[in-house]
Each structure stands twice: as structure tokens, then as C-alpha cells.
Write an enzyme that holds these catalytic residues in place. Structure first.
Site, PDB file in Angstrom:
ATOM      1  N   GLY A 228      41.257  39.364  33.688  1.00 59.81           N
ATOM      2  CA  GLY A 228      41.239  40.044  32.392  1.00 59.81           C
ATOM      3  C   GLY A 228      41.284  41.560  32.497  1.00 59.81           C
TER       4      GLY A 228
ATOM      5  N   GLY B 224      44.770  33.238  32.114  1.00 58.28           N
ATOM      6  CA  GLY B 224      43.967  33.474  30.910  1.00 58.28           C
ATOM      7  C   GLY B 224      44.819  34.083  29.808  1.00 58.28           C
ATOM      8  N   GLY B 225      44.815  35.405  29.729  1.00 59.69           N
ATOM      9  CA  GLY B 225      45.476  36.134  28.638  1.00 59.69           C
ATOM     10  C   GLY B 225      46.896  35.667  28.356  1.00 59.69           C
TER      11      GLY B 225
ATOM     12  N   SER C  50      45.023  37.976  36.005  1.00 58.94           N
ATOM     13  CA  SER C  50      46.099  38.777  35.395  1.00 58.94           C
ATOM     14  C   SER C  50      47.489  38.336  35.852  1.00 58.94           C
ATOM     15  CB  SER C  50      45.881  40.268  35.669  1.00 58.94           C
ATOM     16  OG  SER C  50      44.633  40.684  35.145  1.00 58.94           O
TER      17      SER C  50
ATOM     18  N   ASN D 184      43.997  29.004  30.541  1.00 59.21           N
ATOM     19  CA  ASN D 184      42.584  29.013  30.164  1.00 59.21           C
ATOM     20  C   ASN D 184      42.479  29.837  28.885  1.00 59.21           C
ATOM     21  OD1 ASN D 184      39.830  29.233  29.920  1.00 59.21           O
ATOM     22  ND2 ASN D 184      39.555  30.602  31.678  1.00 59.21           N
ATOM     23  N   TRP D 185      42.304  29.146  27.775  1.00 58.52           N
ATOM     24  CA  TRP D 185      42.260  29.854  26.488  1.00 58.52           C
ATOM     25  C   TRP D 185      40.936  30.584  26.285  1.00 58.52           C
ATOM     26  CZ3 TRP D 185      44.806  26.098  22.330  1.00 58.52           C
ATOM     27  CH2 TRP D 185      46.192  26.110  22.515  1.00 58.52           C
ATOM     28  N   LYS D 186      39.943  30.316  27.135  1.00 54.81           N
ATOM     29  CA  LYS D 186      38.609  30.909  26.965  1.00 54.81           C
ATOM     30  C   LYS D 186      38.127  30.635  25.528  1.00 54.81           C
ATOM     31  CE  LYS D 186      39.888  34.297  30.388  1.00 54.81           C
ATOM     32  NZ  LYS D 186      39.450  35.402  31.200  1.00 54.81           N
TER      33      LYS D 186
ATOM     34  N   HIS E 269      33.940  28.961  36.689  1.00 57.18           N
ATOM     35  CA  HIS E 269      34.697  30.179  36.354  1.00 57.18           C
ATOM     36  C   HIS E 269      33.769  31.383  36.480  1.00 57.18           C
ATOM     37  CE1 HIS E 269      36.955  33.135  34.038  1.00 57.18           C
ATOM     38  NE2 HIS E 269      38.018  32.381  34.243  1.00 57.18           N
TER      39      HIS E 269
ATOM     40  N   GLU F 260      33.312  33.860  34.695  1.00 59.55           N
ATOM     41  CA  GLU F 260      32.593  34.227  33.457  1.00 59.55           C
ATOM     42  C   GLU F 260      31.356  33.355  33.278  1.00 59.55           C
ATOM     43  OE1 GLU F 260      36.001  34.015  30.870  1.00 59.55           O
ATOM     44  OE2 GLU F 260      36.825  35.769  31.889  1.00 59.55           O
TER      45      GLU F 260
ATOM     46  N   GLU G 283      40.165  33.138  42.290  1.00 62.65           N
ATOM     47  CA  GLU G 283      40.208  34.128  41.215  1.00 62.65           C
ATOM     48  C   GLU G 283      39.336  35.333  41.588  1.00 62.65           C
ATOM     49  OE1 GLU G 283      41.586  32.397  37.329  1.00 62.65           O
ATOM     50  OE2 GLU G 283      39.413  32.291  37.275  1.00 62.65           O
TER      51      GLU G 283
HETATM   52  C1  PEP Z   1      41.114  33.343  33.858  1.00 63.32           C
HETATM   53  O1  PEP Z   1      40.615  33.256  32.752  1.00 63.32           O
HETATM   54  O2  PEP Z   1      40.815  32.509  34.709  1.00 63.32           O
HETATM   55  C2  PEP Z   1      42.050  34.436  34.133  1.00 63.32           C
HETATM   56  C3  PEP Z   1      42.629  34.482  35.306  1.00 63.32           C
HETATM   57  O3  PEP Z   1      42.263  35.334  33.129  1.00 63.32           O
HETATM   58  P1  PEP Z   1      43.426  36.450  33.079  1.00 63.32           P
HETATM   59  O4  PEP Z   1      44.719  35.771  33.414  1.00 63.32           O
HETATM   60  O5  PEP Z   1      43.397  36.966  31.676  1.00 63.32           O
HETATM   61  O6  PEP Z   1      43.079  37.506  34.091  1.00 63.32           O
END
Ligand code: PEP
Length: 258
Positions: free
Chosen positions: A179, A240-241, A219, A13-15, A101, A103, A173
Site C-alpha cells: 500500500g 491490494g489496491g 504494490s 485482496n479487497w481489504k 496478512h 495488517e 509481502e
Molecule cells: C496486499 O493487500 O496484500 C497488498 C499487497 O496491497 P497493495 O497491492 O495495495 O500493496
């Protein structure tokens, strides 16, 4: 993960990151690093304007990478300035879409009922929804995680017939792990993912429930992925990251093959 019944899917997930011009160099680097015989499907969920570039860059790769979006509008078309429909995403070449999500739930006030409408819009256009569910730290500390997850899953899937469930991914999640660098332990993640499968079993029966891919997200990285993915009800990750850098993303992909 239990590969007898369901696919392992590693989704990035590049956000709101990356530029159209950065997609091809990323794809080339990922291709150079990717093992030939992968044990999992790879998806990259990119911002809407990056979808055409991502579809073009990943289409011909020896190891196909599916392109996904991060959101869609629940309406088929009309006066919804700035929004993007399921049909537009499918026509642009996306095959997956993240829905609900945390966010979006937090910053854009997306409630479970809207998540449900988006799921049916996505399925109607032939897209594969990645439905995100998860509790905040306060909800976990109150001891209401299971009840909350049950409600999120049941509402998101309201009206979805059993024969569509193979097209759906549920991503657990925990909001407190996204994040933040804090990962749920493999046992904590498995406990909730196995609860999700029990909810699916109660809705659709055992055969359908065991065919649904359930991801963990929060994460996840090359250092913790193998342990998380070794759990019986964790069939992949939403990352994500660590998906922003091919070198880091490939570590998670490699862990899925262990
Ligand atoms: C996400 O964006 O769904 C996510 C899990 O981010 P991260 O891996 O950065 O915690």
C-alpha cells in the site's frame, strides 16, 4: 514462474473496501475484459459479508474467479462474538483464505502461532490458505530478512503434512511495499521467494517444494507485474489496491499470461 510444476495464481485482496451492491458490476466488467484462455487462476479475497454476493456473481463466469476470505477464526465454533469460522467460509462458497496478512499482524497482533492454528483450521475445512510472510523495513535494514522469513514459514506450517502442501500458497509481502507504492525490485522479491522455496525444500523435500505456488505482494500493478512474474520462484501475485478496479486488475492478470 515455472508453470511445469505449479499453478500461477493472481489473487486480489479487497481489504475493507467495496459494498455488496458493487460486486456484480465489478464481476461483469472483469468478465468483459478477461482473456478467454487465461494462463492463471484468479482469486478475489473479499470482506466476509461480500462472500455470498461474490460467489453468486463469479460462479457462472466463462472465466471462473475463485472467491476467498481475508481472515478466519482458528476455533471451529463457540462463544467468539464477531468471529467467523473456517466451516462458515467454506459453506458460504469461499475456497481460499488469506492468513497472517501484515495488517492483521500489525493491527490485530496476530502472531506466528495463531497463524499456524488458522492454517490448520482452514485446511481442516477444505479451504486453501494464502499464508502471508514478510519483513518490515527496519528488519530488512538489520539484515534479518531471511531468518525472519524462515521462522514465519516454519511456524505457520508446523504440523502441516506434505500431502497438504499443494493446497497452500505462500505470499511474500514485504511490509514496506504494501500500500506504499514502493515495489520490491524483481531481484529482491526473487531472492526472498527462492529462500522460501529452500525452506520448503528443507521441510518437505524438493518434489513438494517445487509444487508450491509462491506469490509476491506489495504494490504490484500492470506496470511491474510482468517483470516480477518472470522470476523463476514468483508464481503469482497478491494484489491490494490494483484489484479494486477491474481495468487495473486485468492488467496484472494479462501480465501473468506473457
Ligand atoms: C496486499 O493487500 O496484500 C497488498 C499487497 O496491497 P497493495 O497491492 O495495495 O500493496
Amino acid at each position: 514462474m515455472d508453470t511445469r510444476y505449479r499453478k500461477t495464481v493472481i489473487a486480489g485482496n479487497w481489504k475493507m473496501n467495496m459494498l455488496p451492491s458493487e460486486v456484480r458490476p465489478y464481476a461483469e466488467r472483469l468478465r468483459a475484459l478477461a482473456p478467454a484462455n487465461r494462463a492463471c487462476d484468479i482469486v478475489l479475497c473479499v470482506p466476509h459479508v461480500l462472500i455470498p454476493a461474490a460467489v453468486a456473481a463469479f460462479r457462472d463466469s466463462r472465466n471462473r474467479v475463485f472467491v476467498g476470505a481475508q481472515n478466519l477464526n482458528e476455533h471451529p465454533s463457540g462463544a467468539f462474538t464477531g468471529e467467523v469460522s473456517a466451516a462458515m467460509l467454506a459453506d458460504a462458497g469461499a475456497t481460499y483464505v488469506i492468513i497472517g496478512h501484515s495488517e492483521r499482524r500489525t493491527y490485530f497482533r496476530e502472531m506466528d502461532a495463531i497463524v499456524n492454528e488458522k492454517v490448520s483450521a482452514a485446511l481442516g475445512a477444505g479451504l486453501r490458505p494464502i499464508i502471508c510472510v514478510g519483513e518490515t523495513l527496519a528488519q530488512r535494514e538489520l539484515g534479518i530478512t531471511d531468518d525472519l522469513i524462515t521462522l514465519q514459514v516454519k511456524t505457520a506450517l508446523s504440523g502441516v503434512p506434505a500431502d497438504k502442501m499443494r493446497r497452500i500458497i505462500i505470499a511474500y509481502e514485504p511490509v514496506w511495499a504494501i500500500g506504499t507504492g514502493k515495489t520490491a525490485t524483481a531481484e529482491q522479491a526473487e531472492e526472498v521467494c527462492s529462500h522460501i522455496r529452500a525452506v520448503l525444500r528443507s521441510l518437505y523435500g524438493a518434489r513438494t517444494a517445487r509444487a508450491v505456488t509462491i506469490q509476491y505482494g506489495g504494490s504490484m500493478n500492470g506496470g511491474n507485474a510482468a517483470e516480477l512474474l518472470s522470476m523463476p520462484d514468483i508464481d503469482g501475485g497478491l494484489i491490494g489496491g490494483a484489484s479494486l478496479t477491474p481495468e487495473k486488475f486485468i492488467e496484472v492478470i494479462a501480465a501473468a499470461g506473457e
